[in-house]
Scaffold this motif. Sequence first.
Motif, PDB file in Angstrom:
ATOM      1  N   ALA A   1      37.850  31.940  31.835  1.00  0.00           N
ATOM      2  CA  ALA A   1      37.164  32.551  32.920  1.00  0.00           C
ATOM      3  C   ALA A   1      37.738  32.313  34.439  1.00  0.00           C
TER       4      ALA A   1
ATOM      5  N   TRP B   1      39.403  36.771  32.224  1.00  0.00           N
ATOM      6  CA  TRP B   1      38.359  37.650  32.913  1.00  0.00           C
ATOM      7  C   TRP B   1      38.358  36.856  34.578  1.00  0.00           C
ATOM      8  N   CYS B   2      38.477  37.725  35.459  1.00  0.00           N
ATOM      9  CA  CYS B   2      38.986  37.730  36.453  1.00  0.00           C
ATOM     10  C   CYS B   2      37.826  38.226  37.441  1.00  0.00           C
ATOM     11  N   PHE B   3      36.614  37.362  37.254  1.00  0.00           N
ATOM     12  CA  PHE B   3      35.572  38.022  38.934  1.00  0.00           C
ATOM     13  C   PHE B   3      35.120  38.134  40.010  1.00  0.00           C
TER      14      PHE B   3
ATOM     15  N   ILE C   1      34.551  42.435  37.180  1.00  0.00           N
ATOM     16  CA  ILE C   1      36.036  42.096  36.595  1.00  0.00           C
ATOM     17  C   ILE C   1      37.826  43.409  36.971  1.00  0.00           C
TER      18      ILE C   1
ATOM     19  N   ARG D   1      37.690  33.152  39.052  1.00  0.00           N
ATOM     20  CA  ARG D   1      37.069  33.055  40.167  1.00  0.00           C
ATOM     21  C   ARG D   1      37.755  34.257  41.672  1.00  0.00           C
TER      22      ARG D   1
ATOM     23  N   PRO E   1      32.175  43.572  33.127  1.00  0.00           N
ATOM     24  CA  PRO E   1      32.693  42.705  31.371  1.00  0.00           C
ATOM     25  C   PRO E   1      32.221  44.131  29.884  1.00  0.00           C
TER      26      PRO E   1
END
Length: 379
Positions: free
Chosen positions: A304, A224-226, A232, A306, A330
């Motif tokens: 997860a 999950w790339c925030f 995301i 960033r 998300p």
Amino acid sequence: MTSPASPSDQVAPRAALSAARYAASRHAMWLGAAAIVTDQVGRVLLVHPTYREDDRWLLPGGVVEPGEHPHVACRREITEELGLPDLPLAGVLAVHSLSPHHPDIKPGMPCPGEIRYVFDGGTLTPAQAKAIRLPREELSEFAFLESRDAVQRLRPVDGQIMLAAYRARLGNTATAHLADGRHIRDVPPLDRHDVHVRYRPLWDSPLNRAPVPERLPVQQAWAWCFVSDGRIVLVADPGPRGAPPTLPGGTVEKTDRTPEDALYREAAEEAQLTLTDPVRLGWVLDQAGEVYGGVGANAWLRLAARVTFIGPAAVDPDTGHPFPRLLAPPAQAAALLGWGPPGARQARLAAETAQERWSLPTPRPTAIEEVPVEGMRLS
């Protein structure tokens, strides 16, 4: 359907017409109402009518009776067709107008055209799905189908309406306005890239929070790339049957020192993402390893991370084409992934991790957007 008269309609020459002649001069069209109803992994409910010569399926719904409002008609039809009397309708996902000369209209059918409302019928629990009871004289069966399979069972124009309405729900966009199956306003990203929810049984498995046992090789790493506002990044993989969305990541190759290295590499190749500070959320057990030729039990890692930079769109070296890149909260991403309740729980865990570790907000539902081709600057 007769249009109401406005004050401007009362002036000459219409004022000279009798009420009956004036009413007859107005346009009339059929009026229909249907609903998008899904199961917990995002498959769309279709019903198979007994009265159609072309053997095509339908969304649950039907004809609006004289004096009946479309939302009332939709609730009535769902009660009659599915035996679900209390199913709520959340809103109008699409409004479609069909011209009387559309090729999907059966030859010889005196159709003056149609206006159809498509409502959001929500998600059925397993108990509600088991409670469905069909009127056998009208409907022979029902099925929950992936959108790319559902569209094959519908008339072409009905498939276009279904997809636009379902994607409006998934993308949290405004009501889709369609004419003869085509958008009459800007085409949203999910429609533009033919994005479909694809149910993959293993992917919605419960997440193991403990460290991966040493005996289990890690074969996949997905994250999950925030970005800075708490959304995301998803990538959509174009194919002949649409573009199913996935999290950035992929297979851990022999050249990758760690699963995190595989994530860095895949995110850069697929989505042109630069990542930092990956956090392991847990792992999913793949008992057989069939995807890798039957290697046996292995772990699929979930992380997860960033995003610090999104570069210009580029061709993925493995597939030979660029991937559309989507920005989604998300919770909406979990619905697009088709992971069901376990996916929703994983999305909440990822959002809580992003808030605690990087002080990122948890975004409310919003319209899904596409990352610009030129990339994005991130604060």
